[in-house]
Design an enzyme around this catalytic site. Structure first.
Site: not given
Ligand code: SAM
Ligand code: SF4
Ligand code: DTB
Length: 317
Positions: A48, A52, A55, A92, A125, A185, A257
Site C-alpha cells: 500500500c 498508516c 499497518c 468483510c 462489507c 461501518c 464490534r
Molecule cells: N486500505 C483501506 C483503509 O485504510 O481504509 C482498507 C484496509 S485497512 C487495513 C482497514 C482498517 O484496519 C484500518 O482503518 C484500521 O482501522 C484497521 N487496522 C489496520 N491495521 C491494524 C492493526 N495493526 N491493528 C488494528 N487495526 C488495524
Molecule cells: Fe494502506 Fe494499511 Fe493505511 Fe489501509 S490502513 S491505507 S492498507 S497503509
C-alpha cells in the site's frame, strides 16, 4: 453526544457505567444473547502507498508482508462459502489500497467479486480505501451492504499516525458512502499512543455522523513488527471496557464490534466487553494479515457465556 457529554458518561464509577451500558443494550437489542460473527478476507494484500503507522501492509515498512495481486472471484467465493458454512453472517473483504476509481480494471474486478459473494445471503462489507460518489453507487448496485472506513483516532491525533492522507479525506469518503445508501461501518483503533480524551473525541465524531454508523469496530492495535507503532503497549482492559460501554450508550443501535486485538485479551476481559454491549466479533483464525483467536476457542467462549452466533437473515436461511 458531544465531547463533554461523552466524558461525563465515561468517567462515571465503573459499575455505574457498565449498568447504564447494559440497560441501553437490552433496551435496543431484544436478541441480547446473540453475537454477530464476521469473517475477514484480505482480497488484496500489502504494497500500500499509504503510511498508516499501525499497518503491516504499508509498502513503506519492512514487516514481512509481501505485496500480492488482487484475488480472483472464484478464490474469494470459495472463502465466502467456507465462512458461511462456519457460521459467519457477514463477510468483510479488505484491500490494501489508498482508494479506488470507477472504470479501472481493478475496480471492475472488485464489482465482479461483490456480485458473486452477495448471492450467498451474508451481509457483504468491503473496505477499499477512499472513494467518491460514483464508486459508492456502483458498489451498492453490485450488492455491498456496508462500507468500512475507519476514522481510527481523534482528528487531533490523526496526523501523528498518517501523513499521506488527512482526517478530512476520511470524512469525505464517509460522506460519499452515506450518500449512496450503503450502510457505514466506521470506528477506530485504541493503543496508537492516544489519550483517553482522544478516544472520546473520536467517539464524538462518530456520534455526530448522520445517519449514525450501522457498525462501529473498536480495534485494539495489533502491534505489527516493522511498523512505527510496533512497540506500543496494549491499552488497559478497563479503559477498553469503558470505551465500549460509552460507545454502546452513545450509539445504541450500532453493532459494536470488538475487532482486532482479541488475541491479547483474556476471556474474562472479552466477557466484560460483551456485557458492556459489544455484539459482534471477527471470527476465524486470521484478520487481514494478523492473528485472531482460533475459531474453536471463540465458540467455547460463546458457549461459556451462553451467547449464540446470530443467524442469517430469514429470507436466505
Ligand atoms: N486500505 C483501506 C483503509 O485504510 O481504509 C482498507 C484496509 S485497512 C487495513 C482497514 C482498517 O484496519 C484500518 O482503518 C484500521 O482501522 C484497521 N487496522 C489496520 N491495521 C491494524 C492493526 N495493526 N491493528 C488494528 N487495526 C488495524
Ligand atoms: Fe494502506 Fe494499511 Fe493505511 Fe489501509 S490502513 S491505507 S492498507 S497503509
Ligand atoms: C476493522 O475495523 N478492522 C478490520 C477490518 N475493519 C477491515 C481489520 C483489522 C486488521 C488488523 C491487522 C491485520 O490483520 O493486518
Amino acid at each position: 453526544m458531544n465531547f463533554e457529554q461523552l466524558e461525563a458518561v465515561y468517567r462515571q464509577p465503573f459499575f455505574d457505567l457498565l449498568q447504564q451500558a447494559r440497560a441501553t443494550y437490552e433496551a435496543h437489542w431484544p436478541e441480547r444473547d446473540e453475537m454477530q460473527l464476521c469473517t475477514l478476507l484480505s482480497i488484496k494484500t500489502g504494497g500500500c502507498s499509504e503510511d498508516c503507522g499501525y499497518c503491516a501492509q504499508s509498502a513503506r515498512y519492512s514487516t514481512g508482508v509481501r505485496a500480492e495481486r488482487l484475488m480472483e472471484a472464484p478464490e474469494v467465493l470459495a472463502a465466502a462459502h467456507r465462512a458461511r458454512e462456519n457460521g459467519s453472517t457477514r463477510f468483510c473483504m479488505g484491500a490494501a489500497w489508498r482508494g479506488v476509481r470507477a472504470g479501472t480494471a481493478k475496480f471492475e474486478q472488485v464489482l465482479d467479486i461483490v456480485r458473486e459473494v452477495s448471492q450467498l445471503g451474508m451481509e457483504v462489507c468491503v473496505t477499499l480505501g477512499q472513494l467518491g460518489g460514483e464508486e459508492a453507487a456502483q458498489l451498492k448496485a453490485a450488492g455491498v451492504t456496508a462500507y468500512n472506513h475507519n476514522i481510527d483516532t481523534s482528528p487531533e491525533h490523526y496526523p501523528e499516525i498518517v501523513s499521506t492522507h488527512t482526517f478530512q479525506d476520511r470524512l469525505d469518503t464517509i460522506r460519499a458512502v452515506q450518500a449512496s445508501g450503503m450502510a457505514l461501518c466506521c470506528g477506530g483503533i485504541v493503543g496508537l499512543g492516544e489519550t483517553p480524551g482522544d478516544r472520546l473525541k473520536m467517539l464524538a465524531v462518530l456520534t455526530g455522523l448522520d445517519p449514525a454508523p450501522e457498525s462501529v469496530p473498536i480495534n485494539c492495535l495489533m502491534a505489527m513488527p516493522g511498523t512505527p507503532l510496533e512497540g506500543q503497549e496494549p491499552v488497559d482492559i478497563f479503559d477498553l471496557v469503558r470505551l465500549i460501554a460509552t460507545t454502546r450508550i452513545a450509539l445504541p443501535r450500532a453493532r459494536v464490534r470488538l475487532s482486532a486485538g482479541r488475541t491479547r485479551l483474556s476471556p474474562e476481559g472479552q466477557a466484560l466487553c460483551f456485557f458492556a454491549g459489544a455484539n459482534s466479533v471477527f471470527y476465524g483464525d486470521k484478520l487481514l494479515t494478523a492473528a485472531n483467536p482460533a475459531a474453536r476457542a471463540d465458540l467455547a467462549l460463546l458457549r461459556a457465556l451462553d451467547l449464540k452466533p446470530s443467524g442469517l437473515p430469514a429470507a436466505v436461511g
